[in-house]
Enzyme design. Structure first.
Site, mmCIF file in Angstrom:
data_model
loop_
_atom_site.group_PDB
_atom_site.id
_atom_site.type_symbol
_atom_site.label_atom_id
_atom_site.label_comp_id
_atom_site.label_asym_id
_atom_site.label_seq_id
_atom_site.Cartn_x
_atom_site.Cartn_y
_atom_site.Cartn_z
ATOM 1 N N LYS A 166 0.835 -1.201 0.000
ATOM 2 C CA LYS A 166 0.000 0.000 0.000
ATOM 3 C C LYS A 166 0.881 1.267 0.000
ATOM 4 C CE LYS A 166 -2.308 -1.384 3.733
ATOM 5 N NZ LYS A 166 -1.796 -2.750 3.960
ATOM 6 N N THR A 167 1.862 1.289 0.896
ATOM 7 C CA THR A 167 2.764 2.446 0.975
ATOM 8 C C THR A 167 3.612 2.554 -0.290
ATOM 9 O OG1 THR A 167 2.858 2.119 3.356
ATOM 10 C CG2 THR A 167 4.547 3.538 2.399
ATOM 11 N N ASP A 211 -1.406 6.683 6.354
ATOM 12 C CA ASP A 211 -1.367 5.268 6.675
ATOM 13 C C ASP A 211 -2.317 5.014 7.847
ATOM 14 O OD1 ASP A 211 -0.566 2.679 6.429
ATOM 15 O OD2 ASP A 211 1.439 2.965 7.254
ATOM 16 N N THR A 261 -5.813 -1.396 7.004
ATOM 17 C CA THR A 261 -5.919 -2.847 7.126
ATOM 18 C C THR A 261 -7.347 -3.232 7.524
ATOM 19 O OG1 THR A 261 -5.087 -2.508 9.364
ATOM 20 C CG2 THR A 261 -3.503 -3.284 7.739
ATOM 21 N N ARG A 273 6.740 -8.013 1.798
ATOM 22 C CA ARG A 273 7.595 -7.535 2.905
ATOM 23 C C ARG A 273 8.202 -8.722 3.649
ATOM 24 N NH1 ARG A 273 4.614 -3.969 7.072
ATOM 25 N NH2 ARG A 273 4.704 -2.408 5.436
#
Ligand code: ADE
Length: 348
Positions: A72-73, A117, A166, A225
């Site tokens: 997302k980031t 975020d 999330t 990640r």
């Protein structure tokens, strides 16, 4: 004064993020053409970006929803890159007062990407300032109180808000409705994770064969990640315990040393499954009860631990709570008893 506050706030935010991101910065794709996976989301973004650039307009506000670590980031940074704009980042919990948000908004330049975020964790009073900012590109300052109260509407530059969450279910509908594009990010399949690991290995200058990449990918919980983190553990192991080259065998050995099994489950995942099976007879059991037994925050369970277990079918969500699947029993070598009728393991 406001400037000083913004600097302090931004520095804090940047520091927090830097700790988390420092390691992965170099591994992050900088453009959509380098981005692997999430094909439909990438296609939507390519079209939206090209159209906005042609019209010389800022992009619409975008909301990304999905478990942590899926990009997302990264996508927010790529979007700013491709639009040729700055990105100003913050997070829901960092915006404590209306003023925190105002300070950032009033310094926005035309087309800037404003990335929030964990947007579901914005306090309600701050969220209300966001509505006119998103819709009319204006904020209303209120001076004085009671009968003396006056408002002053302050015009903002047109910016693009990118929200990451999330838990999109926790967003209020007025906020959710103000995004022009909303996309769920999905877990990555093994093939995409193999490509990501191969790309990262090349950037890190590590030698890895197909099996090495595959065995690492398989254990990465569908999450880039995690894949990049595991790759670093495997690289260390290969360097110290082998000849530096990552094979399938090296990856398996390195990751089992980390307590990660062939499905990518960690000790925490297995503890959760064992809790449901042993303490709660396989369920159904409420998430709060599981969290209390494991001494973990239920938000962490819901947002971080559980999504992959649900996706893999180890846990089933029912209206009465979570149940362990037959696969969860067999993975932990516990004899399965579907409805738990009759005498058996749990009646002792
Ligand atoms: N590194 C982390 N996520 C990635 C992705 N989706 N594509 C390419 N490299 C990545």
């Amino acid at each position: 004064m406001i400037n000083e506050e913004i600097t302090t706030l931004s520095t804090q935010i940047e520091e927090d993020r830097a700790i988390d991101e420092e390691n992965n910065k170099s591994l992050r794709p900088a453009s959509l053409s380098e981005y692997i996976g999430q094909d439909k989301v990438v296609e939507t973004l390519k079209i939206a970006i090209e159209a906005a650039l042609q019209r010389k307009e800022p992009l619409e506000h975008i909301l990304f929803n999905g478990p942590p670590g899926l990009g997302k980031t990264t996508l927010a940074h790529i979007i700013a890159n491709e639009m040729g704009t700055r990105i100003i980042t913050t997070s829901g919990p960092a915006l404590e007062k209306g003023g925190d948000l105002m300070g950032l908004l009033t310094h926005m330049e035309k087309g800037d990407v404003f990335f929030i975020d964990e947007i579901h964790r914005i306090p309600k009073i701050v969220e209300e300032f966001l509505y006119p900012a998103m819709e009319d590109f204006a904020v209303d300052f209120i001076f004085d109180k009671g009968v003396h109260a006056r408002t002053h509407r302050y015009r903002l530059e047109r910016f693009t808000l990118i929200g990451a969450t999330t838990r999109s279910g926790l967003l209020s509908s007025p906020l959710r409705e103000r995004f022009g594009i909303t996309r769920d990010l999905e877990f990555y399949d093994e093939r995409d994770l193999v490509s990501i690991i191969t790309r990262s290995a090349a950037i890190l200058d590590v030698s890895i064969d197909k099996e090495g990449a595959y065995e690492t990918a398989r254990r990465a919980r569908g999450t880039p990640r995690v894949a990049n983190r595991l790759l670093k553990r495997v690289r260390d192991y290969a360097q110290v315990r082998a000849d530096g080259h990552i094979t399938g065998k090296v990856a398996i050995e390195a990751l089992s040393l980390e307590g990660i099994d062939e499905f990518g489950l960690s000790e925490t995942d297995r503890k959760l499954l064992r809790t449901v099976i042993i303490n709660y007879k396989g369920g159904p059991v409420g998430i709060e009860a599981i969290a209390a037994t494991l001494q973990l925050e239920s938000d962490v369970l819901i947002e971080v631990v559980e999504p992959y277990l649900l996706k893999m079918g180890f846990i089933i969500r029912t209206s009465q709570g979570r149940k362990a699947s037959e696969m969860a029993f067999s993975h932990l070598n516990i004899p399965y008893r579907g409805a738990f009728e009759g005498p058996g393991l749990f009646d002792k």
